[in-house]
Design an enzyme around this catalytic site. Structure first.
Site, PDB file in Angstrom:
ATOM      1  N   ASP A  61      37.303  26.861  44.828  1.00 18.61           N
ATOM      2  CA  ASP A  61      37.953  28.177  44.820  1.00 18.61           C
ATOM      3  C   ASP A  61      38.404  28.649  46.202  1.00 18.61           C
ATOM      4  O   ASP A  61      38.785  29.811  46.358  1.00 18.61           O
ATOM      5  CB  ASP A  61      36.971  29.217  44.254  1.00 18.61           C
ATOM      6  N   HIS A 161      37.334  41.379  38.891  1.00 18.38           N
ATOM      7  CA  HIS A 161      37.194  42.171  40.117  1.00 18.38           C
ATOM      8  C   HIS A 161      37.845  43.540  39.957  1.00 18.38           C
ATOM      9  O   HIS A 161      38.732  43.715  39.118  1.00 18.38           O
ATOM     10  CB  HIS A 161      37.925  41.476  41.280  1.00 18.38           C
ATOM     11  N   CYS A 248      44.399  37.688  46.062  1.00 11.66           N
ATOM     12  CA  CYS A 248      43.298  36.738  46.344  1.00 11.66           C
ATOM     13  C   CYS A 248      43.658  35.671  47.351  1.00 11.66           C
ATOM     14  O   CYS A 248      42.777  35.121  47.998  1.00 11.66           O
ATOM     15  CB  CYS A 248      42.891  35.960  45.102  1.00 11.66           C
TER      16      CYS A 248
END
Ligand code: CIR
Length: 261
Positions: A61, A161, A248
Site C-alpha cells: 500500500d 477514512h 491518498c
C-alpha cells in the site's frame, strides 16, 4: 512559495493491499503505474515541485503516502498507520520530510492514517474509523495545540477514512457524502453533497485553484463544474481497486520559508 508534492511509485505487490470495504479484484500493475504517472504529471503541470520516491516493493500500500504523515506549516507528524502491515511505510518518510519541517513522531499505542485527518484552516478534524484511536487524537492534539490548532473528532460511517467522506474543495467548503458523515459537524463550513448515485465521490484533491478529480464520478463532477469549479479529471480506476483515491497518493504542502535539515 512553491507547493511540494511527495509521491511514491506503485509496489509490484499492490494486489496484496489492505481492503476494508471492497472485494479483492485483480489489479493490472502496468495500468496502475501508468495512472500513477499521469497523476504525478498532472501535479507537475499544476505547478507542484514533485519528489517522486521509488516504490517500496515490500509494502503493497506504500503508494498511498498520505497515510504516513501529517504536514502542517509548523511541523510534520510521522504517523502510525492503523493497519499493522503499513507501519513501516512511515519510517521512510522521516528522511524526506525532515528536509522540510521539524519532525514529531506518533508513539504506540496511537494509530491513525493521514486519510483520517482533514485540515480546514486552524481546525484538524480526525475521523473515528477502524484505522484511528483516541490515543492518536490525544497525541495530535498535544503536538498541534501549541501552534494554535484545534482538534475535533468526527464520526464516520461505512467509509475507510474521513477523507473518503469529506474533502475540501475551496476555503471553508467541503465536498461530502452525507450518508458517511454528518454535515453539521463541520461547524460553519459550506458543504456540497456528492451525487446520490456516486457514494465514493467525496475524495477530491485541491491543488491551488484546481480540483483534481476521478473520472469515475461524472455526475458529481457536473455538480462541481456547475458551481464554477475548475476540474482536472484523471482515470485512477486501478488504484481505486486498492481502496485508494486522489488525496491518498500525495503529501502536498507549501515548501515554507526555511528548510530544516
Ligand atoms: C489501505 O487500506 O490502507 C489501502 N489499501 C488504501 C489506503 C487509501 N488511503 C487513503 O485513502 N488515504
Amino acid at each position: 512559495m512553491s507547493l511540494i508534492a511527495i509521491t511514491r511509485g506503485v509496489s509490484a505487490h499492490i494486489g496484496l493491499c489492505e481492503l476494508t470495504h471492497l472485494e479483492r479484484q485483480p489489479i493490472d500493475i502496468n495500468r496502475a503505474r501508468m495512472q500513477h504517472q499521469n497523476y504525478e504529471s498532472l501535479l507537475k503541470r499544476l505547478g507542484c515541485t514533485l519528489h517522486s520516491l521509488p516504490p517500496e516493493e515490500e509494502y503493497p500500500d506504500s503508494v498511498f503516502v498520505e497515510d504516513t504523515a501529517l504536514v502542517l506549516d509548523e511541523v510534520a507528524i510521522i504517523l502510525r498507520p492503523g493497519a499493522a502491515s503499513r507501519r513501516g511505510e512511515a519510517i521512510a518518510m522521516e528522511t524526506v520530510l525532515g528536509r522540510f519541517r521539524p519532525l514529531r513522531r506518533m508513539q504506540e499505542p496511537a494509530r491513525v492514517d493521514g486519510g483520517d485527518i482533514l485540515q480546514l484552516g486552524r481546525v484538524l478534524y480526525i475521523g473515528a474509523t477502524s484505522r484511528s484511536n483516541d490515543a492518536a487524537v490525544a497525541q495530535v492534539r498535544d503536538i498541534v495545540e501549541p501552534f494554535g490548532y484545534e482538534v475535533r473528532t468526527v464520526a464516520v460511517r461505512d467509509a475507510l477514512h474521513l477523507k473518503s467522506a469529506a474533502t475540501a474543495i475551496a476555503d471553508n467548503c467541503l465536498l461530502i457524502n452525507p450518508q458517511m458523515v454528518q454535515e453539521t459537524v463541520f461547524h460553519g463550513a459550506q458543504v456540497v453533497a456528492v451525487h446520490a448515485a456516486e457514494p465514493f465521490a467525496a475524495n477530491a484533491l485541491r491543488v491551488g485553484g484546481v480540483i483534481v478529480y476521478a473520472q469515475a464520478f461524472p455526475r458529481t463532477a457536473a455538480l462541481l463544474e456547475a458551481r464554477g469549479l475548475h476540474l482536472e479529471s484523471l482515470d485512477v480506476s486501478e488504484l481505486a481497486k486498492a481502496e485508494g483515491a486522489l488525496t491518498c497518493c500525495s503529501l502536498l504542502f507549501e515548501e515554507g520559508p526555511a528548510a530544516h535539515s
